[in-house]
Design an enzyme around this catalytic site. Structure first.
Site, mmCIF file in Angstrom:
data_model
loop_
_atom_site.group_PDB
_atom_site.id
_atom_site.type_symbol
_atom_site.label_atom_id
_atom_site.label_comp_id
_atom_site.label_asym_id
_atom_site.label_seq_id
_atom_site.Cartn_x
_atom_site.Cartn_y
_atom_site.Cartn_z
ATOM 1 N N THR A 193 86.618 56.676 61.451
ATOM 2 C CA THR A 193 86.551 55.251 61.185
ATOM 3 C C THR A 193 86.760 54.433 62.444
ATOM 4 O OG1 THR A 193 87.478 53.417 59.928
ATOM 5 C CG2 THR A 193 88.987 55.175 60.516
ATOM 6 N N GLY A 194 86.153 53.274 62.445
ATOM 7 C CA GLY A 194 86.347 52.340 63.542
ATOM 8 C C GLY A 194 87.569 51.482 63.297
ATOM 9 N N ASP A 234 76.959 54.391 61.626
ATOM 10 C CA ASP A 234 77.018 55.823 61.329
ATOM 11 C C ASP A 234 75.735 56.546 61.706
ATOM 12 O OD1 ASP A 234 79.556 55.544 60.115
ATOM 13 O OD2 ASP A 234 78.590 54.807 58.290
ATOM 14 N N ASP A 290 77.319 55.327 55.688
ATOM 15 C CA ASP A 290 76.486 54.297 55.079
ATOM 16 C C ASP A 290 76.029 53.232 56.062
ATOM 17 O OD1 ASP A 290 79.041 53.238 55.503
ATOM 18 O OD2 ASP A 290 78.692 51.695 53.989
ATOM 19 N N ASP A 318 82.594 58.895 56.689
ATOM 20 C CA ASP A 318 82.904 57.583 57.228
ATOM 21 C C ASP A 318 83.892 56.964 56.246
ATOM 22 O OD1 ASP A 318 82.524 54.894 58.327
ATOM 23 O OD2 ASP A 318 81.301 54.559 56.543
ATOM 24 N N LYS A 319 84.752 56.082 56.717
ATOM 25 C CA LYS A 319 85.718 55.507 55.775
ATOM 26 C C LYS A 319 85.118 54.359 54.961
ATOM 27 C CE LYS A 319 88.831 52.429 57.051
ATOM 28 N NZ LYS A 319 88.719 51.246 56.176
ATOM 29 N N THR A 320 84.825 53.263 55.702
ATOM 30 C CA THR A 320 84.483 52.038 55.008
ATOM 31 C C THR A 320 83.164 52.156 54.256
ATOM 32 O OG1 THR A 320 85.498 50.971 56.900
ATOM 33 C CG2 THR A 320 84.398 49.546 55.309
#
Ligand code: ADP
Ligand code: MG
Length: 666
Positions: free
Chosen positions: A511-512, A562, A558, A364-366
């Site tokens: 990512t969103g 997710d 996180d 996941d990115k963020t």
């Protein structure tokens, strides 16, 4: 096998402060085996001296009348006292209908004993008392050594449990009182002096210090703590004095949870373990029937019943699936405690075992690859509303959100001294934004990419090119303003990606956030692929699609958004500072928020599996050679194993398995 199994699985390692008696009973059992071993070995000396076979060999004459009876008496003592744990174990296994090692040993020593008594007292044939006695001695010694190894393997966790102090200094009106840790309640304030262990999980409210958390998280450098920072029970305070507000005590603390997790992980069955157990059962059946066949074959071949019986006993002893029962649990014990010390908790062992097969890791990115600490960099009015007002209303909406973007916007508003009144009728739209009512008016704060209508503005294009995250404030579908935010890529992320690729894995990102940001981060980190503007349910869909194509995928994330993807993946990995939902959905939890630990997880999974295979070989493979030898296949060439030599071989394989497990290194 089965009683040892229980030890390794539940008692030996499941140590908590309240459960310490498990540790004591284990220690008592070890002492018991040692006592029986010493006693039996001492009695074995006169048995050896009295045995006709031995005496002939060293040329001693008959010493006194009635020595046969003495021999029977001594051997009976060894059989009853030294053989007791095995006979007891045999009945327990029979009662549970899971014949295993104890049945084999029990049958072997009982057959040898009763036949010898009969031979010595009635038929006048040869007895094998000394073989019986040495067999029991070696078995007792083998068990003793092995139980000690199991203890050693679980030591690391016991150390963590012991780390917890039993008392704390609580601050009360006008003073400090020393109270047992059990009496502390969340909200209490406790004082921790320099060099002391921190008794509870909590938050620093006063003071500054550095704290050594290495035992708990594997982080070797002391971590600086100031008011607002979290501390964990069991870590060691450095040079400063700290006042801590209690958040969690007792069973809820991090350490207790680690111990609980490890205990449950060891109970959670895995395929390899099931395989080993099936093999052990099979081996028992083979050994029992092998013993019978061996005996029949030698008798048909015209050998004495004594010779045939001795071969049968040796076959049964050698085939004991003792080592097999321990091969996997020992590796698991060592591996789980290494994992805990390296900073990751294995919740599902089956998934952890699968981690060795992964070929793709999706991040996941963020908050995972990036720090998840957004700063507001630009505010762009899109209608007649001031920048300040845009930020203020956005902050009112975000005051109720847990998202990292929300934290960034609220902080920016606070820094500018804006007054924030949390919105009414608040609603979060995961992966898209939030909505609510501020001062009687309904607003939405949405990601640029989730808007149906195009918003064209030169300013926005620019922000997108810079790789900024953009949210738009709307009222009644009318865009009022845009807020640009920037997050930072974690320094560790680049190394994490590099290491994983060196290990032969593909690294992807989900990512969103908008394509601009995703592209920018992917470039920075050298990712193999990325997917931008995905909604939470689509995250799981992308993972599912990868798996359909035959890829083995780990998902690392996180957030709440997710969670479905974590469940869908072959291996779900949650970053420890993430939301509880993510942690509950994951197979493995990284305690430190360090993406590099993903590589450690995979590396340890690979090593653990290799150890398991090695151990299965040492435990079972030697049977292939030893059983025919014991049966007397090479007798014509003068190669014959005594029962005691068989027992020694069997114990040796157990010791090899135990030592090999301990050699597992991070
Ligand atoms: P990621 O997949 O990178 O963790 P999310 O799925 O949580 O990101 O969010 C995707 C996008 O949805 C964000 O980039 C943001 O534009 C928007 N978003 C989600 N939650 C919020 C929020 N609370 N406030 C504003 N925007 C939000
Ligand atoms: Mg996230």
């Amino acid at each position: 096998m089965h009683d040892m199994h229980d030890m390794a699985g539940t008692r030996g390692v499941g140590v908590s402060r309240s459960g310490m008696h498990g540790h004591h009973s284990h220690a008592a059992m070890i002492r018991d085996y040692w006592r029986r071993f010493v006693f039996s070995t001492i009695l074995t000396v006169p048995i050896l001296l009295l045995s006709p076979g031995i005496r002939e060999a060293v040329g001693l004459e008959t010493m006194f009348p009635g020595e046969d009876y003495m021999l029977v008496g001594l051997a009976s003592l060894v059989y009853a006292y030294g053989g007791w744990p095995f006979i007891k174990g045999m009945f327990r296994e029979l009662k549970r209908r899971i014949p295993g090692m104890m049945v084999l040993i029990g049958v072997a020593v009982s057959v040898a004993y009763f036949y010898s008594v009969f031979a010595a007292l009635y038929s006048g044939g040869k007895s094998f008392f000394w073989e019986l006695a040495t067999l029991i001695d070696v078995m007792l010694l083998g068990h003793w050594v092995e139980m000690r190894s199991v203890m050693g393997a679980s030591k690391a966790l016991e150390e963590i449990a012991r780390l917890l102090p039993s008392t704390a200094r609580r601050l009360v009106d006008g003073g400090v009182e020393e109270v047992p840790v059990e009496e502390l309640r969340p909200g209490d304030l406790v004082l921790v002096r320099p060099g002391e262990k921190i008794p509870v999980d909590g938050e620093v409210v006063e003071g500054a210090s550095s704290v050594d958390e290495s035992m708990l998280t594997g982080e070797s450098m002391p971590v600086g703590k100031k008011p607002g920072d979290g501390v964990i029970a069991g870590s060691v305070n450095g040079e400063g004095s700290l006042t801590i507000r209690v958040l969690k005590t007792g069973r809820d603390t991090y350490v207790s949870q680690v111990i609980e997790l490890v205990r449950r992980a060891q109970e959670s069955r895995s395929r390899t373990q099931d395989l080993a157990d099936k093999a052990a059962l099979l081996l028992t059946v083979v050994a029992l029937s092998g013993g019978a066949v061996t005996m029949a074959a030698w008798m048909l071949a015209g050998r004495s019943i004594l010779f045939a019986l001795e071969r049968a006993v040796t076959v049964m002893v050698i085939a004991c699936p003792h080592a097999l029962g321990l091969a996997i649990p020992l590796v698991v014990a060592v591996s789980t405690s290494i994992a805990a010390r390296q900073g990751f908790l294995v919740r599902m062992r089956d998934a952890f075992e699968k981690a060795r097969l992964l070929d793709t890791v999706v991040f996941d990115k963020t908050g995972t690859l990036t720090k998840g600490e957004f700063g507001v960099t630009d505010i762009l009015p899109l209608a007649d509303m001031s920048s300040e007002e845009i930020l203020r209303i956005a902050a009112c909406l975000e005051a109720r959100s847990e998202h990292p973007i929300a934290a960034g916007i609220v902080r920016a508003a606070e820094e500018r001294g804006l007054k924030i009144r949390p919105a009414q009728s608040f609603k979060a739209m995961p992966g898209r934004g939030v909505e609510g009512v501020v001062e009687g008016r309904h607003y939405r704060l949405l990601s640029l990419q989730s808007l149906k209508e195009e918003i064209s503005s030169r300013g926005l294009e620019e922000l997108l090119e810079q790789g900024k995250t953009i949210v738009i404030l709307l009222s009644d579908d009318k865009p009022l303003g845009a807020i640009g935010l920037a997050d930072m890529v974690r320094e560790e992320s680049r190394e994490a990606v590099e290491t994983l690729r060196e290990m032969g894995l593909r690294v992807a990102m989900l990512t969103g956030d908008n394509k601009g940001v995703a592209h920018w981060v992917a470039e920075q980190l050298g990712l193999d692929e990325y997917y931008a503007e995905v909604l939470p349910h689509e995250k799981a869909g992308i993972i599912a699609e990868m798996r359909r194509k035959g890829r083995r995928v780990a998902m690392v994330g996180d957030g709440i958004n997710d969670a479905p993807a974590l469940v869908e993946a072959d291996v779900g990995i949650a970053i420890g500072a993430g939301t509880d939902v993510a942690i509950e959905s994951a197979d493995i939890v990284l305690v430190r928020n360090d993406p590099r630990d993903v590589a450690s997880v995979i590396r340890l999974a690979r090593k653990t599996y290799r150890k398991m295979v090695e151990n299965l070989f040492w435990a079972a493979g030697y049977n292939a050679i030893a059983i025919p030898l014991a049966a007397g296949v090479l007798y014509s060439m003068g190669v014959l194993l005594t029962p005691a030599a068989g027992a020694a071989l069997m114990s040796l394989s157990t010791v090899i398995v135990a030592v090999n497990a301990r050699l597992l290194k991070p």
